[in-house]
Design a protein around this motif. Sequence first.
Motif: not given
Length: 441
Positions: A368-379, A435-441, A423-430
């Motif tokens: 999670a820290a790796s993802l958040r460090g690149r601006g990806i919100a997670c829990e 989907d990156l930000y919660n937008t309106v449709n 397969t994904a790498d937490p240091s590079s997957w985006t």
Amino acid sequence: MARKASLSGFPEWLPAERVVEQHVLDTLRRTFELHGFANIETRAVETRGQLLRKGEIDKEVYGLSRLAAENEDKHDPNALALHFDLTVPFARYVVENAGHLAFPFRRYQMQKVWRGERPQDGRFREFTQADIDVVGEGTLAFSYDVELALTIADALSALPIGDFRLRVNNRKLAEGFYRGLGLDDPDAVLRAIDKLEKIGNEAVATILIDEVGATREQADAALALAAIRTLDTSFVEQVRALGVEHELLDTGLDELFQVIDAASKRAPGKVMADLSIARGLDYYTGTVYETVLVGHESLGSICSGGRYESLASKGKKNYPGVGLSIGVTRLVSRILAEELVSAARTVPSVVYVTLADDDSWHQAQDVAASLRGRGIACEVASSAEKFGKQIKFADRRGIPFVWFTQEDGTHEVKDIRTGEQITADPSSWTPPAEDLYNTVN
């Protein structure tokens, strides 16, 4: 919106609805700053004396006092009250900070205000306003009246509200016309004209004749002026055709011409000359604005304002200005009611990081820290339930991606909307950009 409000007139948005409101605020903020307006925020309270300078609105002002206060004097001008708009606080702010401001001063302000009126469709006791004003020291060029109309047209065009009309009139035009007719109390005529949409032409004509002292011919002429509405500058010829002459009328016609001429070129179809607009507040002295949603005119004005020759004064210094105020809560309530847009999801989280077992929590936090460090919100999951339950929880939360860490230390991420798992790498997957930000449709 939470449907069973325990206090009427005090809206509370559900998370997905709050996303829509935040989208509106962010859009307005971005537009205002693109036009060079600086943000300020003023305190929520003013003295009662300061607030009541705006007019007879004492029944709408919420007083502020300690529960333990004794012998409170409701007429004490120094007692505190919650502000009911943002103009009065802004006037005080300008006077108190004039030595630190560069004039003409351009400001935008987005805050809650409180007004003690009966709640109904589009009217609340607590609501958010978004104001823009330009204020000068001593003088203020008329070009700002034109610029504010264009700024608001840009801002509203960027919102998911459908078609709108920014209706513009000029107090000098109206007053000059009435004086040219021989009516010596233009304010009384304006107050009557302001009731047109509620009571109709004949009822207004009766008021003009019985209460203002107009003849039938004068009343008919005043109503003929109020009937003029154009999206271009042809209103000038229509006014001239009524045969009334007055120097102040000429000035008002020229000023309104400048606004509509610029708007018809830069915001075609959005800004209308509407000579029925009066605006109820007495301090407007020139341009006046009101805005309605096309097809939802019963909601009333969603954005209004005008030119005032004296926002505030201190000694020999006078501060004229021009400004508009958007009723953000009124807008949001209609957007939600009409389902014009909706949030893409109810939470900001893009990724839900699962737990393989109870000992994997710290490892999941590293992901999670790796993802958040690149601006990806997670829990991160709170317990190591079966993966099926963790996926269902993410689905209920509206989180599109679920992250798994395998025993060998490799990672996979699943799009639970499509079922695709890679397969994904937490240091590079985006995630995909949408989907990156919660937008309106």
